[in-house]
Design a protein around this motif. Sequence first.
Motif, mmCIF file in Angstrom:
data_model
loop_
_atom_site.group_PDB
_atom_site.id
_atom_site.type_symbol
_atom_site.label_atom_id
_atom_site.label_comp_id
_atom_site.label_asym_id
_atom_site.label_seq_id
_atom_site.Cartn_x
_atom_site.Cartn_y
_atom_site.Cartn_z
ATOM 1 N N UNK A 91 32.789 33.283 45.514
ATOM 2 C CA UNK A 91 32.541 31.842 45.459
ATOM 3 C C UNK A 91 33.677 31.145 46.200
ATOM 4 N N UNK A 92 33.346 30.366 47.205
ATOM 5 C CA UNK A 92 34.363 29.583 47.905
ATOM 6 C C UNK A 92 34.737 28.389 47.037
ATOM 7 N N UNK A 93 36.029 28.207 46.804
ATOM 8 C CA UNK A 93 36.506 27.073 46.022
ATOM 9 C C UNK A 93 36.932 25.954 46.966
ATOM 10 N N UNK A 135 39.826 35.868 39.983
ATOM 11 C CA UNK A 135 38.715 36.684 39.489
ATOM 12 C C UNK A 135 38.399 36.328 38.041
ATOM 13 N N UNK A 136 37.124 36.182 37.751
ATOM 14 C CA UNK A 136 36.659 36.081 36.363
ATOM 15 C C UNK A 136 36.327 37.498 35.916
ATOM 16 N N UNK A 181 36.086 35.557 42.717
ATOM 17 C CA UNK A 181 35.173 36.703 42.732
ATOM 18 C C UNK A 181 34.858 37.130 41.307
ATOM 19 N N UNK A 182 33.737 37.813 41.161
ATOM 20 C CA UNK A 182 33.341 38.352 39.862
ATOM 21 C C UNK A 182 32.528 39.616 40.104
ATOM 22 N N UNK A 202 41.969 35.216 36.157
ATOM 23 C CA UNK A 202 43.321 35.290 36.695
ATOM 24 C C UNK A 202 43.266 35.751 38.136
ATOM 25 N N UNK A 203 44.386 36.173 38.705
ATOM 26 C CA UNK A 203 44.384 36.672 40.081
ATOM 27 C C UNK A 203 43.463 37.884 40.225
ATOM 28 N N UNK A 204 42.798 37.984 41.375
ATOM 29 C CA UNK A 204 41.872 39.092 41.614
ATOM 30 C C UNK A 204 42.611 40.422 41.661
#
Length: 230
Positions: A223-225, A144-145, A180-181, A132-134
Amino acid sequence: MPTVAPGGTQHGRTNSQRRSEKLYPQTYAERNAAGRWVAGLRRPFRIQHFAELSYHSAMLIRPATPLDAHRIAEIHVASWRAAYRGLMADATLQNLSVERRTQTWSQELAKPTRDNVVIEVDGIVQGWATFGPARDADVPTAAEVTGIYLDPACYHKGLGKALWLEISRILTARQFPLLVVWVLAGNTSARKFYEAMGGQLDADSEKSWTGEGVVLMQVRYRFALPSRGL
């Protein structure tokens, strides 16, 4: 029309073989073509068969439901015990409770606060992810995962990659520019996975994580999407 008794044959092939030929196309190109659209989350998303999976494996990624709570909890506990061995005390890992986590997941899936998906192989849930959202203030436009785990019996079979790529596709469709993660600093296998998926370690991103009575350090990958364009 010819009739065939259950389990019988027609033109030298059993009914089971005919069903298998229909469900599992012979070539990789045909397996890709067998991908189907599944309604879920805020958009439908495409599911494909991956080359890393065995020939007789049908893979599906779908939104999690409350009926998945127990299986998700089983994977949650088993994957923690496998991934965090040596990072957490054995007693801590052994005390993890599937029953308690089932209760937690039942509540979350009844009224989700984030997106939760599962990955099935031949109808059995073998992994899950939450995103969801970071939560970090320094990346206000990022996604963010917050969790991604597989049954340890399914490690190194391409399921993690399939799940990650599908999440990335969904978030790209939602026009998030960044993903991000956070990962435990000592979890080298997870860090290698994120790096293989194109993650870049955030400089000076280390912070502490407290859970199950222990305090451990985390680092963040970004990670750039890709942009969807117009």
